[in-house]
Design an enzyme around this catalytic site. Structure first.
Site, PDB file in Angstrom:
ATOM      1  N   ASP A 162      35.535  -2.953  43.221  1.00 31.81           N
ATOM      2  CA  ASP A 162      36.870  -2.829  43.801  1.00 31.81           C
ATOM      3  C   ASP A 162      36.789  -2.286  45.229  1.00 31.81           C
ATOM      4  O   ASP A 162      35.974  -1.411  45.527  1.00 31.81           O
ATOM      5  CB  ASP A 162      37.692  -1.881  42.914  1.00 31.81           C
ATOM      6  CG  ASP A 162      39.125  -1.740  43.357  1.00 31.81           C
ATOM      7  OD1 ASP A 162      39.865  -2.732  43.295  1.00 31.81           O
ATOM      8  OD2 ASP A 162      39.509  -0.622  43.765  1.00 31.81           O
ATOM      9  N   GLU A 208      34.881  -6.911  46.322  1.00 29.19           N
ATOM     10  CA  GLU A 208      36.203  -7.218  46.867  1.00 29.19           C
ATOM     11  C   GLU A 208      36.245  -6.680  48.296  1.00 29.19           C
ATOM     12  O   GLU A 208      36.461  -5.497  48.520  1.00 29.19           O
ATOM     13  CB  GLU A 208      37.292  -6.561  46.012  1.00 29.19           C
ATOM     14  CG  GLU A 208      38.697  -6.868  46.491  1.00 29.19           C
ATOM     15  CD  GLU A 208      39.742  -5.932  45.904  1.00 29.19           C
ATOM     16  OE1 GLU A 208      40.844  -6.405  45.607  1.00 29.19           O
ATOM     17  OE2 GLU A 208      39.451  -4.720  45.751  1.00 29.19           O
TER      18      GLU A 208
END
Length: 584
Positions: free
Chosen positions: A214, A276
């Protein structure tokens, strides 16, 4: 010549995999408490396997106060009790492996919850040994009312200042997202080691095969956390990317994380990571096999088309050409390199792709959903499918603010109401924006059956944690689509079979070339592998239209299309029709 003769196409399990993303709160409730859970996921593993999927990626299931649906973690080594127990998770990993699939989990390590013990220690005093594990700064000053002024002009990704004042020590802490999602300071080596051990090592020891990392571009901030230059002249607060994204040590940190993973795994399994990183200027660096950082990345360029760079809910007109170029930017950077790419158009942070990029009307919802399937399955890179995408789920219709759950929507609603008023033009534009773009569209419970009121997600007498999209009553559910050979679900199965059969071209194909780049109706392209050529002709309009051949006199051999009753030798595409060919 073989696949491995091309540096960019060296075979790996994670390159050829189709990865199915699961949002645990909304997937399947096994104990009728209204929340999806790990046992619910386990109960549906055969369904996922039957799609033709090779791996699952499960969004955060760790202990959390749930300010941001589990992306605010208070204990990396414990499952949130509503989702189950650690033993439930170990069982899920084991059964996933027994079905021949890999298990990937979310790695949320840019920030943690203010309820994490690390932060509780850090905030207790300015001299605590963990004080420097987070970004603490004194106020820049005080305003006329005596309120402390944040240390810089960075804006939170969720609206408002990126700083929260803590009265315990009268200093601000940095939190780029929600108010209780506090950023970890990767500059501190002890902090990094603790992150690696708790968030990564623990789960590697229990058999996970990879991590979706993330906010992977945010770990290295600009030294000194200075004010951002003014990019948005309408606001005192500026988007934080300038000061927080792709900082000077970001690649060093990812190389260190990669080394930790490699050294931790003793059984020879190859761990994959997908970072990401949001925007793609460094994609080739992140994913170069020789640099040992991440396996692949998610970029946002193609899913942010049609939105403002300053405010995600401002709708901006865009052309098909712009979208084509944005999509291509996700994989063109790997040409002639040892890097790798991803292909996706939905996830837990995006609205439904049929509503955004196709036609969700009853007339064309199914056929245009299949068109997007053809597009995604024909692109080079690792393929990701988000839960509900395989049944052609669409956005829910406009809801009042009380029905939304997303902290980002709620925060921005309050900011706009305070700044402009409930009945302002700005508020009306905001509601148009969230109707099209809210993350909540992807987070409604999975519709397994046609049964009211809860579509098989939970028991009929249970109130689910979030409202269901009423589209399940119009046939968008697993039960009905499984029995309908013409459904989006069964088309996905056929498309994934074709992707495996023609993997050299569909997964590893290179030398991508647009055919009708300037067309605002046709999305057509070729790509090659050795002496083979794939040609895709996709009609992104509600009109019949003729497509151009990749070259004059080309002979086409049909692979797959989304209309059953079509003349595949015709150069005229029906509304929202797509076809994939081999070029001879």
């Amino acid at each position: 010549m073989t696949i491995s003769d091309h540096p960019e196409t060296e075979p790996k399990w994670w390159k050829e995999a189709t990865i199915y993303q699961i949002y645990p709160a909304s997937f399947k409730d096994s104990n009728n408490d209204g929340w999806g859970d790990l046992k619910g996921i386990t109960s549906k593993l055969q369904y996922i396997k039957d799609l033709g999927v090779d791996a699952i990626w499960v969004c955060p299931f760790y202990d959390s106060p749930q300010q941001d649906m589990g992306y605010d973690i208070s204990n990396y080594e414990k499952v949130w009790p509503t989702y189950g127990t650690n033993e439930d998770c170990f069982e899920l990993i084991d059964k996933t492996h027994k079905l021949g699939m890999k298990f990937i989990t979310d790695l949320v390590i840019n920030h943690c919850s203010t309820e994490h013990e690390w932060f509780k220690e850090s905030r207790s005093s300015k001299t605590n040994p963990k004080r420097d594990w987070f970004f603490w700064r004194p106020p820049k000053g005080y305003d006329a009312e005596g309120k402390p002024i944040p240390p810089n002009n960075w804006k939170s990704f969720f609206g408002g200042s990126a700083w929260t004042f803590d009265e315990t020590t009268n200093e601000f802490y940095l939190r780029l997202f929600a108010s209780r999602q506090v950023d970890l300071n990767w500059e501190n080596e002890d902090c990094r080691r603790a992150i690696f051990e708790s968030a990564v090592g623990f789960w590697l020891d229990h058999g996970v095969d990879g991590f979706r990392i993330d906010t992977a571009g945010l770990y290295s901030k600009r030294p000194g956390l200075p004010d951002s230059p003014i990019f948005d002249k309408t606001s005192k607060l500026q988007h934080p990317n300038w000061g927080s994204h792709n900082g000077p040590r970001i690649h060093e940190y990812h190389q260190e994380l990669h080394r930790f993973m490699k050294n931790r795994v003793k059984d020879g399994r190859e761990i994959m990571t997908v970072g990401e990183v949001a925007h793609g200027s460094d994609n080739a660096l992140y994913t170069s096999a020789a640099r040992y950082e991440v396996s692949e990345v998610f970029s946002f360029t193609h899913v942010e088309v049609g939105t403002s760079p300053f405010f995600r809910y401002n709708i901006v007109p865009f052309t098909l050409k712009q979208w084509k170029e944005a999509i291509a930017s996700n994989f063109l950077f790997i040409n002639g390199t040892d890097s790798w790419a991803t292909t996706y158009i939905e996830n837990h942070d995006q609205a439904r792709s049929i509503t955004r990029f196709a036609d969700d009307s009853p007339k064309y919802r199914k056929i245009s959903g299949k068109l997007l399937t053809l597009l995604e399955c024909s692109l080079t890179g690792t393929l990701y499918v988000y839960q509900g995408q395989e049944i052609g789920q669409i956005n829910f219709k406009e809801w009042p603010i009380e029905k939304y759950e997303d902290v980002d929507v709620k925060n921005n609603y309050e900011i706009i109401k305070k700044s402009f008023g409930k009945n302002s033009k700005e508020m009306k534009d905001f509601f148009k924006g969230i109707a099209l773009l809210s993350r909540d569209h992807s987070r409604t419970p999975m519709p397994w059956t046609k049964d009211k009121p809860n579509a098989g997600f939970t028991g009929p007498d249970v109130k689910p944690w979030f409202l269901l999209n009423e589209s399940f009553e119009q046939g968008i559910n697993v039960e009905q689509e499984s029995r309908d050979d013409d459904s989006v679900l069964n088309f996905w199965k056929r498309a994934l079979q074709a992707r495996k059969k023609y993997k050299e071209l569909m997964i590893y194909g290179y030398d991508f070339q647009f055919i009708d780049l300037d067309s605002d109706q046709i999305f057509s392209f070729t790509k090659e592998y050795e002496d083979k050529t794939l040609f895709a002709a996709l009609n992104f309009s509600g009109e019949e239209i003729e497509f151009s051949l990749p070259r004059e006199g080309a002979s086409l051999s049909f692979i797959l299309g989304n209309y059953d009753d079509t003349d595949v030798s015709s150069r005229v595409l029906k509304p929202w029709e797509g076809r994939i060919y081999l070029v001879k």
